[in-house]
Design a protein around this motif. Structure first.
Motif, PDB file in Angstrom:
ATOM      1  N   GLY A 251     -35.334  87.079  40.211  1.00  0.00           N
ATOM      2  CA  GLY A 251     -36.640  86.912  39.588  1.00  0.00           C
ATOM      3  C   GLY A 251     -37.762  87.479  40.454  1.00  0.00           C
ATOM      4  N   VAL A 252     -37.659  87.295  41.755  1.00  0.00           N
ATOM      5  CA  VAL A 252     -38.662  87.847  42.676  1.00  0.00           C
ATOM      6  C   VAL A 252     -38.682  89.370  42.579  1.00  0.00           C
ATOM      7  CG1 VAL A 252     -39.303  88.124  45.100  1.00  0.00           C
ATOM      8  CG2 VAL A 252     -38.546  85.882  44.261  1.00  0.00           C
ATOM      9  N   ARG A 253     -37.495  89.985  42.587  1.00  0.00           N
ATOM     10  CA  ARG A 253     -37.435  91.447  42.473  1.00  0.00           C
ATOM     11  C   ARG A 253     -38.003  91.926  41.141  1.00  0.00           C
ATOM     12  NH1 ARG A 253     -32.404  90.613  44.992  1.00  0.00           N
ATOM     13  NH2 ARG A 253     -31.332  90.648  42.967  1.00  0.00           N
ATOM     14  N   ALA A 254     -37.712  91.191  40.066  1.00  0.00           N
ATOM     15  CA  ALA A 254     -38.214  91.585  38.745  1.00  0.00           C
ATOM     16  C   ALA A 254     -39.733  91.528  38.679  1.00  0.00           C
ATOM     17  CB  ALA A 254     -37.608  90.683  37.675  1.00  0.00           C
ATOM     18  N   CYS A 255     -40.344  90.694  39.504  1.00  0.00           N
ATOM     19  CA  CYS A 255     -41.802  90.596  39.554  1.00  0.00           C
ATOM     20  C   CYS A 255     -42.415  91.622  40.500  1.00  0.00           C
ATOM     21  CB  CYS A 255     -42.227  89.194  39.995  1.00  0.00           C
ATOM     22  SG  CYS A 255     -41.888  87.896  38.774  1.00  0.00           S
ATOM     23  N   GLY A 256     -41.578  92.454  41.126  1.00  0.00           N
ATOM     24  CA  GLY A 256     -42.077  93.455  42.066  1.00  0.00           C
ATOM     25  C   GLY A 256     -42.486  92.869  43.401  1.00  0.00           C
ATOM     26  N   LEU A 257     -41.955  91.693  43.721  1.00  0.00           N
ATOM     27  CA  LEU A 257     -42.293  91.016  44.969  1.00  0.00           C
ATOM     28  C   LEU A 257     -41.130  91.113  45.951  1.00  0.00           C
ATOM     29  CD1 LEU A 257     -43.877  87.834  43.335  1.00  0.00           C
ATOM     30  CD2 LEU A 257     -45.087  89.856  44.212  1.00  0.00           C
ATOM     31  N   THR A 258     -41.342  90.586  47.158  1.00  0.00           N
ATOM     32  CA  THR A 258     -40.307  90.658  48.189  1.00  0.00           C
ATOM     33  C   THR A 258     -39.956  89.269  48.708  1.00  0.00           C
ATOM     34  OG1 THR A 258     -41.897  90.902  50.007  1.00  0.00           O
ATOM     35  CG2 THR A 258     -41.109  92.932  48.936  1.00  0.00           C
ATOM     36  N   VAL A 259     -38.730  89.166  49.219  1.00  0.00           N
ATOM     37  CA  VAL A 259     -38.234  87.967  49.895  1.00  0.00           C
ATOM     38  C   VAL A 259     -37.923  88.361  51.336  1.00  0.00           C
ATOM     39  CG1 VAL A 259     -36.361  86.287  49.998  1.00  0.00           C
ATOM     40  CG2 VAL A 259     -37.231  87.018  47.771  1.00  0.00           C
ATOM     41  N   PRO A 260     -38.433  87.658  52.331  1.00  0.00           N
ATOM     42  CA  PRO A 260     -39.241  86.437  52.266  1.00  0.00           C
ATOM     43  C   PRO A 260     -40.744  86.680  52.305  1.00  0.00           C
ATOM     44  CG  PRO A 260     -38.571  86.781  54.514  1.00  0.00           C
ATOM     45  CD  PRO A 260     -37.991  87.939  53.722  1.00  0.00           C
ATOM     46  N   GLY A 261     -41.173  87.957  52.251  1.00  0.00           N
ATOM     47  CA  GLY A 261     -42.597  88.255  52.401  1.00  0.00           C
ATOM     48  C   GLY A 261     -43.489  87.525  51.413  1.00  0.00           C
ATOM     49  N   ASP A 262     -43.125  87.581  50.135  1.00  0.00           N
ATOM     50  CA  ASP A 262     -43.928  86.913  49.112  1.00  0.00           C
ATOM     51  C   ASP A 262     -43.403  85.518  48.762  1.00  0.00           C
ATOM     52  OD1 ASP A 262     -45.800  89.103  48.516  1.00  0.00           O
ATOM     53  OD2 ASP A 262     -44.022  90.151  47.775  1.00  0.00           O
ATOM     54  N   LEU A 263     -42.094  85.350  48.875  1.00  0.00           N
ATOM     55  CA  LEU A 263     -41.501  84.049  48.533  1.00  0.00           C
ATOM     56  C   LEU A 263     -40.231  83.867  49.359  1.00  0.00           C
ATOM     57  CD1 LEU A 263     -42.210  81.769  46.413  1.00  0.00           C
ATOM     58  CD2 LEU A 263     -40.320  82.682  45.067  1.00  0.00           C
ATOM     59  N   ALA A 264     -40.206  82.839  50.203  1.00  0.00           N
ATOM     60  CA  ALA A 264     -38.991  82.497  50.944  1.00  0.00           C
ATOM     61  C   ALA A 264     -38.103  81.624  50.055  1.00  0.00           C
ATOM     62  CB  ALA A 264     -39.342  81.750  52.227  1.00  0.00           C
ATOM     63  N   VAL A 265     -36.775  81.741  50.249  1.00  0.00           N
ATOM     64  CA  VAL A 265     -35.831  81.023  49.388  1.00  0.00           C
ATOM     65  C   VAL A 265     -34.706  80.424  50.237  1.00  0.00           C
ATOM     66  CG1 VAL A 265     -34.269  81.174  47.400  1.00  0.00           C
ATOM     67  CG2 VAL A 265     -36.318  82.622  47.482  1.00  0.00           C
ATOM     68  N   VAL A 266     -34.375  79.152  49.958  1.00  0.00           N
ATOM     69  CA  VAL A 266     -33.257  78.483  50.629  1.00  0.00           C
ATOM     70  C   VAL A 266     -32.327  77.905  49.566  1.00  0.00           C
ATOM     71  CG1 VAL A 266     -32.542  76.671  52.245  1.00  0.00           C
ATOM     72  CG2 VAL A 266     -34.712  77.859  52.586  1.00  0.00           C
TER      73      VAL A 266
END
Length: 326
Positions: A251-266
């Motif tokens: 979902g983060v990639r589909a929004c054009g965002l990055t992990v963990p830069g824009d959203l960290a995930v555990v």
């Protein structure tokens, strides 16, 4: 090929079936010469004879079965490994495992009365009536717990899973926390406890309550959740498990965002795919082998009439694995 019976062994060794029974079941008090005993054992080995489990049950009044009763849960990778390891551990003690899923209206009593297990392991509490009836029939009754239940033979409080996730995210500077909930209702027993741990750790650290979003295993669902989190100041997400966490990454990639830069995930569970994602997934690993060994040891102690063994500390079971996603 027809099954070899004790009658075949009797014919091969030239003795009666009663003598074969005495020898193969190692009956004490029977006057059988060493020569006859060796002849019967040699004949049984030659023919490839193995005793019938049903016959053993009839003779002893008890099978070699350990019945594991699961609630109406999905069987994920950790539980699957626990059951596999438990089967191996108990096989070393000459015990077999039968797994029963608590689905449908059939009463549990019908099952345990049919198979006559030596022990029953419940992965949640039994009702008092079921537990009393099984104990009254001479069956050892053991339970595990998702909470810190002192009466359970094994317990890993699932609240600690959520606490570990938030502890890591807060320690790395995140103050806006989201929680990715599973869409599968049969996971509620685990999900409610893990979310409770997330909420408790947020409150303990003075953070706002987590922003909860349901995420099914589709890119569309995960994309909607990511957009909601981004609009509410969330910078890090604790997911119910690794599958849900991997959906969040998509979902983060589909929004054009990055992990963990824009959203960290555990995530939770440390499935093999967690190491292969991009970035690799930070997760809370659960040691299935420690869980299985603890349950098997408790079963063996109960059957031997000994005291219950000490339970593993949850710290031996839960371990944060830090990778690129957080």
């Amino acid at each position: 090929m027809p099954r070899v019976t004790s009658a075949d062994v009797a014919r091969e060794s030239g003795v009666s079936r009663t003598t074969v029974s005495y020898v193969l079941n190692d009956k004490h008090g029977a006057m059988i010469s060493a020569d006859t005993r060796e002849r019967v054992l040699a004949a049984a080995a030659r023919l490839g004879y193995s005793p019938s489990a049903a016959a053993r049950t009839l003779r002893s009044g008890r099978s070699d079965l350990v019945l594991c009763v699961l609630p109406n849960w999905t069987v994920g990778p950790v539980l699957d490994t626990v059951l596999d390891e438990l089967t191996r551990e108990l096989a070393d003690r000459q015990l077999s495992v039968l797994v029963h899923h608590g689905r449908g209206p059939r009463p549990l009593a019908e099952l345990w009365r049919a198979v006559t297990p030596r022990a029953v392991v419940g992965f949640t509490d039994f009702g008092a009536e079921d537990a009393d009836a099984m104990r009254g029939a001479g069956i050892q009754v053991l339970t595990t717990s998702l909470d810190d239940d002192p009466h359970a033979v094994f317990a890993v409080p699932q609240t600690r899973v959520g606490q570990l996730q938030v502890r890591h995210l807060a320690d790395t500077g995140h103050v806006g926390i989201g929680w990715a909930a599973p869409a599968e209702p049969r996971l509620a027993d685990f999900a409610e406890r893990r979310l409770s741990g997330v909420r408790a750790e947020c409150a303990r650290r003075g953070l706002a309550a987590p922003v909860v979003q349901d995420v099914d295993l589709t890119v569309g669902s995960a994309t909607d959740a990511v957009r909601t989190w981004r609009g509410t100041g969330v910078t890090a997400v604790a997911a119910y498990n690794d599958e849900v966490a991997l959906a969040v990454l998509a979902g983060v990639r589909a929004c054009g965002l990055t992990v963990p830069g824009d959203l960290a995930v555990v995530g939770v569970d440390d499935v093999p795919a967690a190491r292969l994602s991009d970035p690799a997934l930070t997760t809370v690993a659960q040691d299935a082998r420690v869980q299985a060994r603890a349950i098997a040891t408790a079963v063996a102690a109960a059957l031997d009439g000994g005291p219950p063994p000490p339970r593993p500390d949850p710290a031996e079971v839960l371990r944060l694995v830090v990778r690129g996603s957080a």
